[in-house]
Motif scaffolding. Structure first.
Motif, PDB file in Angstrom:
ATOM      1  N   CYS A   1      -6.958   1.973   3.901  1.00 35.80           N
ATOM      2  CA  CYS A   1      -6.443   3.341   3.720  1.00 35.80           C
ATOM      3  C   CYS A   1      -7.328   4.218   2.860  1.00 35.80           C
ATOM      4  CB  CYS A   1      -5.059   3.325   3.103  1.00 35.80           C
ATOM      5  SG  CYS A   1      -3.784   2.995   4.284  1.00 35.80           S
TER       6      CYS A   1
ATOM      7  N   CYS B   1      -4.456   0.103  -0.030  1.00 36.36           N
ATOM      8  CA  CYS B   1      -5.248  -0.962   0.595  1.00 36.36           C
ATOM      9  C   CYS B   1      -6.643  -0.444   0.960  1.00 36.36           C
ATOM     10  CB  CYS B   1      -4.527  -1.521   1.819  1.00 36.36           C
ATOM     11  SG  CYS B   1      -4.570  -0.453   3.264  1.00 36.36           S
TER      12      CYS B   1
ATOM     13  N   SER C   1       0.161   4.077   0.845  1.00 35.88           N
ATOM     14  CA  SER C   1      -0.142   4.967   1.960  1.00 35.88           C
ATOM     15  C   SER C   1       0.422   4.445   3.288  1.00 35.88           C
ATOM     16  CB  SER C   1      -1.660   5.154   2.042  1.00 35.88           C
ATOM     17  OG  SER C   1      -1.988   6.006   3.099  1.00 35.88           O
ATOM     18  N   CYS C   2       0.108   3.170   3.636  1.00 30.49           N
ATOM     19  CA  CYS C   2       0.540   2.663   4.954  1.00 30.49           C
ATOM     20  C   CYS C   2       1.706   1.678   4.859  1.00 30.49           C
ATOM     21  CB  CYS C   2      -0.641   2.010   5.676  1.00 30.49           C
ATOM     22  SG  CYS C   2      -1.183   0.463   4.913  1.00 30.49           S
TER      23      CYS C   2
ATOM     24  N   CYS D   1       0.846  -1.194   0.000  1.00 33.46           N
ATOM     25  CA  CYS D   1       0.000   0.000   0.000  1.00 33.46           C
ATOM     26  C   CYS D   1       0.885   1.249   0.000  1.00 33.46           C
ATOM     27  CB  CYS D   1      -0.908  -0.010   1.229  1.00 33.46           C
ATOM     28  SG  CYS D   1      -1.791   1.543   1.451  1.00 33.46           S
TER      29      CYS D   1
HETATM   30 ZN   LIG Z   1      -2.864   1.099   3.422  1.00 28.57          ZN
END
Ligand SMILES: [Zn+2]
Length: 261
Positions: free
Chosen positions: A185, A182, A161-162, A159
């Protein structure tokens, strides 16, 4: 300002009629990036350039270059190797044309990029030899390589983002964030796609060089992969990376919708 003579390998990206007998030719060259030249007399019946100015052909070009000019002069042009046989199918020809169009639209003159040159020659000759159901995966592989050569490689394994691995059958693909997102997120971050489609792209991205026997066959959900890659290149390359050659392919007999889920 003195003229210099440039001798380089080049791919013919585009040609246009110019005046009564000449052509304006756009090359992507190995040493000098994109180069626009005039080929004087190229449309005369016994032109010295012969078939060397056909689209998608790899040639050895000799040009007079004057830096203060936008348009240079082609003096010699010869085929280096037999051109890729893409006329065997309209689909191969259209993807070859799209490959050239993408480089033309995403580059400016005078900025060499050897990786981009290698991507382009690789895809053109690859399109002539792959099996029918490898044609579109090869083009996707090329789009990923072009993005990488221009400095914007999408993140497809984790992901964006995370940083976690993807869980479950669905996820999002965000051109703006630069890859897969994901479910936890972000609903609404880009386009929804199946995890297996992103895994397919991640597999393509991990192929270091093109080899016919390593290239997978097209998966069932082509539409969302197509949409994700186009969206990604259009976001990073701008409107100019919207390809007419692909719109032409869309207008042919494709029955599967190009939209996501
Ligand atoms: Zn994520």
């Amino acid at each position: 300002m003195p003229r210099t003579i440039v001798k380089t390998r080049a791919i013919v990206l585009r040609t246009m009629r110019m005046g009564e007998t000449s052509r304006l030719v756009t090359f992507y060259t190995q040493e000098h990036g994109k180069l626009k030249v005039t080929a004087k007399g190229a449309r005369k019946p016994k032109s010295k350039f012969g078939a060397a100015l056909d689209l998608m052909t790899e040639v050895q070009a000799v040009c007079y270059v004057k830096e203060t000019r936008d348009l240079q002069t082609l003096t010699e042009c010869a085929l280096l190797v037999p051109p890729p046989d893409l006329a065997q199918s309209l689909e191969r020809l259209s993807f070859g044309s799209a490959a050239c169009e993408l480089v033309d639209r995403l580059t400016i003159e005078g900025e060499p990029n050897i990786r981009l040159y290698q991507c382009l020659t690789g895809v053109l000759y690859g399109l002539a030899e792959v099996d029918q159901n490898q044609v579109e995966p090869l083009f996707w592989y090329y789009q990923l390589r072009v993005a990488e050569a221009l400095g914007y490689r999408p993140e497809l394994r984790h992901c964006i983002s995370c940083g976690n691995e993807f869980i479950g059958p669905w996820l999002w693909f965000s051109a703006a964030l630069g890859g897969g997102v994901c479910v936890a997120c972000g609903q609404g971050n880009g386009v929804r796609m199946a995890r297996q489609s992103l895994n397919f792209l991640a597999g393509l991205q991990s192929l270091k060089t093109y080899r016919k026997d390593a290239l997978p066959q097209a998966p069932p959900r082509r539409g969302e992969i197509r949409a994700a890659l186009r969206g990604f290149l259009e976001y990073h390359g701008g409107e100019r990376s919207r390809l007419r050659s692909l719109e032409f392919l869309d207008s042919l007999s494709r029955t599967e919708p190009a939209a996501t889920v």
